[in-house]
Design an enzyme around this catalytic site. Structure first.
Site, PDB file in Angstrom:
ATOM      1  N   ARG A   1       0.984  -1.282  -0.037  1.00  0.00           N
ATOM      2  CA  ARG A   1       0.016  -0.004  -0.004  1.00  0.00           C
ATOM      3  C   ARG A   1       0.934   1.205  -0.061  1.00  0.00           C
ATOM      4  O   ARG A   1       2.180   1.103   0.136  1.00  0.00           O
ATOM      5  CB  ARG A   1      -1.083  -0.086   1.322  1.00  0.00           C
ATOM      6  CG  ARG A   1      -0.757  -0.596   2.360  1.00  0.00           C
ATOM      7  CD  ARG A   1       0.358  -0.300   3.272  1.00  0.00           C
ATOM      8  NE  ARG A   1       0.146   1.062   3.355  1.00  0.00           N
ATOM      9  CZ  ARG A   1       1.085   1.970   3.666  1.00  0.00           C
ATOM     10  NH1 ARG A   1       2.422   1.654   3.668  1.00  0.00           N
ATOM     11  NH2 ARG A   1       1.003   3.461   3.827  1.00  0.00           N
ATOM     12  N   GLY A   2       0.215   2.510  -0.115  1.00  0.00           N
ATOM     13  CA  GLY A   2       1.136   3.534  -0.400  1.00  0.00           C
ATOM     14  C   GLY A   2       1.267   3.877  -1.628  1.00  0.00           C
ATOM     15  O   GLY A   2       1.433   3.153  -2.571  1.00  0.00           O
ATOM     16  N   ALA A   3       0.931   4.983  -2.076  1.00  0.00           N
ATOM     17  CA  ALA A   3       0.811   5.380  -3.631  1.00  0.00           C
ATOM     18  C   ALA A   3       1.859   5.008  -4.123  1.00  0.00           C
ATOM     19  O   ALA A   3       1.738   4.304  -5.418  1.00  0.00           O
ATOM     20  CB  ALA A   3       0.099   6.648  -3.911  1.00  0.00           C
TER      21      ALA A   3
ATOM     22  N   ARG B   1      -7.359  -0.081  -6.848  1.00  0.00           N
ATOM     23  CA  ARG B   1      -7.662   1.101  -5.926  1.00  0.00           C
ATOM     24  C   ARG B   1      -7.985   2.264  -6.557  1.00  0.00           C
ATOM     25  O   ARG B   1      -6.919   2.624  -7.350  1.00  0.00           O
ATOM     26  CB  ARG B   1      -6.237   0.822  -4.920  1.00  0.00           C
ATOM     27  CG  ARG B   1      -6.234  -0.376  -3.904  1.00  0.00           C
ATOM     28  CD  ARG B   1      -5.457  -0.152  -2.674  1.00  0.00           C
ATOM     29  NE  ARG B   1      -6.203   0.995  -1.799  1.00  0.00           N
ATOM     30  CZ  ARG B   1      -5.446   1.519  -0.914  1.00  0.00           C
ATOM     31  NH1 ARG B   1      -4.244   1.068  -0.583  1.00  0.00           N
ATOM     32  NH2 ARG B   1      -5.956   1.858  -0.012  1.00  0.00           N
TER      33      ARG B   1
ATOM     34  N   GLN C   1      -2.249   2.353   9.920  1.00  0.00           N
ATOM     35  CA  GLN C   1      -1.023   2.293   9.181  1.00  0.00           C
ATOM     36  C   GLN C   1       0.099   3.110  10.020  1.00  0.00           C
ATOM     37  O   GLN C   1       1.272   2.935   9.875  1.00  0.00           O
ATOM     38  CB  GLN C   1      -1.081   3.010   8.077  1.00  0.00           C
ATOM     39  CG  GLN C   1      -1.685   2.358   6.802  1.00  0.00           C
ATOM     40  CD  GLN C   1      -3.089   2.542   6.883  1.00  0.00           C
ATOM     41  OE1 GLN C   1      -3.898   2.915   7.623  1.00  0.00           O
ATOM     42  NE2 GLN C   1      -4.099   2.625   5.585  1.00  0.00           N
TER      43      GLN C   1
ATOM     44  N   ASP D   1      -1.999  10.757  -1.810  1.00  0.00           N
ATOM     45  CA  ASP D   1      -2.436   9.618  -2.712  1.00  0.00           C
ATOM     46  C   ASP D   1      -2.581  10.322  -4.073  1.00  0.00           C
ATOM     47  O   ASP D   1      -2.653   9.569  -5.086  1.00  0.00           O
ATOM     48  CB  ASP D   1      -3.431   8.918  -2.214  1.00  0.00           C
ATOM     49  CG  ASP D   1      -2.636   8.022  -1.093  1.00  0.00           C
ATOM     50  OD1 ASP D   1      -2.950   8.715   0.222  1.00  0.00           O
ATOM     51  OD2 ASP D   1      -2.416   7.155  -1.017  1.00  0.00           O
TER      52      ASP D   1
ATOM     53  N   ASN E   1      -5.522  12.420   0.508  1.00  0.00           N
ATOM     54  CA  ASN E   1      -4.455  11.579   1.631  1.00  0.00           C
ATOM     55  C   ASN E   1      -5.296  10.703   2.782  1.00  0.00           C
ATOM     56  O   ASN E   1      -6.588  11.119   2.669  1.00  0.00           O
ATOM     57  CB  ASN E   1      -3.508  12.464   2.548  1.00  0.00           C
ATOM     58  CG  ASN E   1      -2.347  11.431   3.053  1.00  0.00           C
ATOM     59  OD1 ASN E   1      -1.740  10.796   2.169  1.00  0.00           O
ATOM     60  ND2 ASN E   1      -2.091  11.689   4.359  1.00  0.00           N
ATOM     61  N   LYS E   2      -4.975   9.933   3.465  1.00  0.00           N
ATOM     62  CA  LYS E   2      -5.588   8.976   4.246  1.00  0.00           C
ATOM     63  C   LYS E   2      -6.581   9.858   5.182  1.00  0.00           C
ATOM     64  O   LYS E   2      -6.525  10.821   5.436  1.00  0.00           O
ATOM     65  CB  LYS E   2      -4.552   8.256   5.183  1.00  0.00           C
ATOM     66  CG  LYS E   2      -5.121   7.416   6.178  1.00  0.00           C
ATOM     67  CD  LYS E   2      -6.214   6.217   5.431  1.00  0.00           C
ATOM     68  CE  LYS E   2      -5.180   5.781   4.436  1.00  0.00           C
ATOM     69  NZ  LYS E   2      -6.259   4.627   3.527  1.00  0.00           N
TER      70      LYS E   2
HETATM   71  O1  MRU Z   1      -4.401   3.296   2.012  1.00  0.00           O
HETATM   72  P1  MRU Z   1      -2.817   3.429   2.096  1.00  0.00           P
HETATM   73  O2  MRU Z   1      -2.172   2.728   3.353  1.00  0.00           O
HETATM   74  O3  MRU Z   1      -2.280   2.754   0.769  1.00  0.00           O
HETATM   75  O4  MRU Z   1      -2.809   4.910   2.025  1.00  0.00           O
HETATM   76  C1  MRU Z   1      -1.544   5.469   2.003  1.00  0.00           C
HETATM   77  C2  MRU Z   1      -1.726   6.930   2.556  1.00  0.00           C
HETATM   78  O5  MRU Z   1      -2.791   7.458   2.375  1.00  0.00           O
HETATM   79  C3  MRU Z   1      -0.577   7.608   3.124  1.00  0.00           C
HETATM   80  O6  MRU Z   1      -0.785   8.639   4.098  1.00  0.00           O
HETATM   81  C4  MRU Z   1       0.400   8.314   2.072  1.00  0.00           C
HETATM   82  O7  MRU Z   1       1.019   9.358   2.501  1.00  0.00           O
HETATM   83  C5  MRU Z   1       0.382   8.244   0.690  1.00  0.00           C
HETATM   84  S1  MRU Z   1       1.464   7.366   0.172  1.00  0.00           S
HETATM   85  C6  MRU Z   1       3.112   8.081   0.359  1.00  0.00           C
END
Ligand code: MRU
Length: 369
Positions: A54-56, A95, A208, A249, A259-260
């Site tokens: 996970r993580g963009a 995703r 996370q 993201d 973002n999250k």
């Molecule tokens: O759902 P995830 O774990 O894939 O989301 C990741 C995020 O939202 C992180 O905060 C992140 O900043 C983005 S990826 C560097």
């Protein structure tokens, strides 16, 4: 970055079998360090959808290797090109918010589609996926080198006293290949010997922050404290946060930042308390085709059980426990969008810019073509 004192990347091609892509299975961190094998495009799609990775940025690189596997599978298909496009669609649908996914797939298609010979196509696809991975490492390193300047300045203003940085979710090396985005300036500050401390939001529902950010800061020896998601505002009111740095993201052409889920509330609290709020942004996460991020960035809705259950270690085993009445419905948006007006600056691999079309255009004019 380090696990048990040893340098690792989050994804790699197996040394003896080039058709085997391996990743750390992030569903079990920090309790179990397990490697997950990706040998088919279905496994690549599973790994992204189920958040093995996970993580963009890491999602993007995994998709790039997924496209390489598509070229291998295409060898046996009557219409290889059609098959490759089908896999692109399948991976793209895993995703919706992290734009690196679509970006990496497009980059791969650009180089593999013109090639008609199977073995050459496979070779070029592997090279390109490796290149996307290597570029990501460099981009993240440069985000760190640019962002550390901000931390340096705060440290100077505080006469060398501890700089307290709050972060949300995981935008460290586990969300990328190495270094991370939001955490890269922090790792560079540590290298320079700046006294830093990180407030880690636990980041419900998938935690996370607790599972990944706390883990990697711990492995790296960076001082940190885990807080529940509702604590940040209180800390900010009491002068306990100097700076917020988060990842993204997808960032729209107007500087709005997806973002999250929960990031927006941290930005509001930071704004109310005059605390700088920065975003670590690799150019692969920029989506200038979207003019208004709040209105138009697609937000992923995930399974309600991620909210109703919480996962942790019980008696040396990873278990999931129900935390509400079984029949209570839950709603699980994966992301929110912070309007550009609450973002102090975007820390990119080319420098720091204002979160606005004008600011982004100065550093990345080609993104608006
Ligand atoms: O759902 P995830 O774990 O894939 O989301 C990741 C995020 O939202 C992180 O905060 C992140 O900043 C983005 S990826 C560097």
């Amino acid at each position: 970055m380090l696990i048990n004192g040893k340098h690792h990347h989050t994804i790699w091609v197996n040394k003896t079998n080039q058709q085997l892509i391996q990743v750390f299975d992030q569903r079990y961190f920090p309790h179990q360090i397990e490697v997950f094998d990706i040998q088919t495009t279905d496994e690549a799609a599973f790994a992204i959808r189920e958040m093995v990775v996970r993580g963009a940025p890491l999602i993007g690189v995994t998709a790039a290797y997924g496209m390489y596997l598509a070229c291998i599978e295409a060898e046996e298909k009557i219409n290889p090109e059609e098959y490759i496009y089908d896999v692109a669609k399948k991976l793209n649908a895993t995703r919706p918010t992290a734009v690196n996914l679509a970006w990496a797939i497009t980059e791969m298609l650009k180089v593999i589609i013109p090639i008609k010979e199977n073995s050459e196509r496979i070779e070029v696809a592997l090279k390109m996926a490796n290149q996307i991975k290597e570029d990501d490492i460099l981009i993240c390193e440069n985000i760190g080198l640019n962002g550390v300047e901000i931390i340096r300045k705060v440290a100077k203003q505080k006469n060398g006293k501890t700089v307290n940085i709050l972060t949300h979710c995981n935008a460290g090396w586990l969300a990328t290949i190495d270094w991370g985005t939001a955490l890269s300036p922090i790792y560079h500050a540590q290298k320079e010997g700046i006294d830093i401390h990180v407030w880690v939001d636990e980041t419900r529902p998938r935690n996370q922050g607790a599972n990944l950010t706390a883990f990697e800061l711990n492995e790296q020896g960076v001082a940190h404290t885990l807080i529940n998601d509702n604590t940040g505002g209180h800390l900010m009111q009491h002068g306990m946060v100097d700076l917020v740095i988060v990842g993204t993201d997808r960032t729209a052409g107007n500087g709005d930042v997806a973002n999250k889920i929960g990031t927006y509330l941290k930005a509001l609290a930071a704004h109310d308390n005059n605390i700088p709020f920065y975003v670590g942004l690799p150019s692969s996460t920029l989506d200038c085709s979207i003019k208004n991020g709040v209105k138009d960035i697609p937000i992923e809705t995930r399974d309600q059980n991620e909210v109703k259950y919480i996962q942790g270690k019980v008696d040396r085993k990873i278990k999931s426990v129900l935390i509400c009445p079984e029949t209570t419905p839950a709603l699980n948006y994966g992301f929110d969008v912070t309007p550009a007006k609450y973002v102090t600056g975007l820390i990119t691999e080319r420098g720091i810019c204002e979160a606005s079309e004008e600011g982004i255009r100065k550093l990345f004019p080609e993104k608006f073509d």
